[in-house]
Design an enzyme around this catalytic site. Sequence first.
Site, PDB file in Angstrom:
ATOM      1  N   CYS A 156       5.192  -1.343   2.948  1.00  0.00           N
ATOM      2  CA  CYS A 156       5.371  -1.369   4.398  1.00  0.00           C
ATOM      3  C   CYS A 156       5.300  -2.793   4.935  1.00  0.00           C
ATOM      4  O   CYS A 156       4.673  -3.674   4.347  1.00  0.00           O
ATOM      5  CB  CYS A 156       4.353  -0.463   5.088  1.00  0.00           C
ATOM      6  SG  CYS A 156       2.658  -1.055   5.031  1.00  0.00           S
ATOM      7  N   GLU A 196      -1.001   0.786  -2.096  1.00  0.00           N
ATOM      8  CA  GLU A 196      -1.167  -0.605  -2.515  1.00  0.00           C
ATOM      9  C   GLU A 196      -2.615  -1.063  -2.366  1.00  0.00           C
ATOM     10  O   GLU A 196      -3.155  -1.765  -3.221  1.00  0.00           O
ATOM     11  CB  GLU A 196      -0.242  -1.523  -1.710  1.00  0.00           C
ATOM     12  CG  GLU A 196       1.237  -1.314  -1.992  1.00  0.00           C
ATOM     13  CD  GLU A 196       1.883  -0.282  -1.084  1.00  0.00           C
ATOM     14  OE1 GLU A 196       3.108  -0.342  -0.895  1.00  0.00           O
ATOM     15  OE2 GLU A 196       1.153   0.594  -0.557  1.00  0.00           O
TER      16      GLU A 196
END
Length: 381
Positions: free
Chosen positions: A93, A70
Amino acid sequence: MIADPSVFSPEQPYDRRFMAAAIRYARRNVGRTGTNPSVATLIVRDEGDGRPPRIVGRGVTALGGRPHAEAGALAEAGELARGATAYVTLEPCAHHGRTPPCAEALVTAGITRVVSAASDPDPRVDGKGHRILLDGGLKVTPKVLAEEAARNIAGYLTRHRSGRPGVTLKMALSRDGRIGLRGEGQVKITGPISNAQTHLIRAQTDAIMIGAGTALEDDPRLDCRLPGMSDRSPARIILDPNLRLSPDMTVVRTARDTPTFVVAFADADPERRAALAEAGVSFVACDTDPETGRVALPELMEDLGATGITSILVEGGAELASSFLADGLVDRLILVQGGIEIGEAGILAPVGLAEARQRFPLVRDQRFGDDHWYEFDCGVA
């Protein structure tokens, strides 16, 4: 874990196309991200002016596991991330480390929608990443091509769900179901194309495992020999409980170049242990199976998982393959059938094609020259 599906947004017509591209991109670093999985993220903008949506940022988990996908995709997209959709092959996450959670980073960047594939069984995530996104006002569409994405990170998923590395058992079979001739060393069964496929799998795996019998008979290198990919050779694990290996064998002589572990009983020959250690071999302690007197594989696999190993390719002989199958430790079975016949004197495979078809779903079926490559999902994880 979020149980109510009503909080999620429906799948859009082009979601699968972009997720399939993300899954392909995630394969780039499989086997090179340490204990973290190789995940990919695509940032996609739809300007709504009739033009097709376009990718403005890409990221894949970096070598060693950090930074996450990301972060790379958002950095590439910059301000174009605001108002865009993020396609992530694993739930973002949710836990704090040296950097904020990826889910928070997506919210902060102004992403308005996240499409995810596989669910993350890590208890620090497991729905919490989606919860952060929803609380931040983002639309979330999970489980898009989830099974396809999970295949890339099968070892990671197995380690979190079962406490051991994911195991791929690979065997080359002759047309009459034999894997070799006892006492004859390596028998060439498959051709160069399928052999290259095997080396590609080695490059994507943390460790390769064989038994002492195979090591003594074949004296293999157990490395990746694809051009330009020798640095992606997996660690080598040899089950040699009674320490029969000698310092002049290939895996021992090259132990300082490629991490090499020998699984041995605590009371095995101390002089042989010292000689192997001097050559650079490391040792893994093991328990004894009280029924067979052999290495207790379930306990060994748990110990290897605790070291951070997430995936193991088993390329041993019939005895080791039989033990892994009997103990229910095989997650993926690869059978490569060559065009030769070995005859009645050959060693029968512990599981043949007919039996494998009855026991396990077939997920891959391809021809490579004269060879036929079959992959089965054993459904352990």
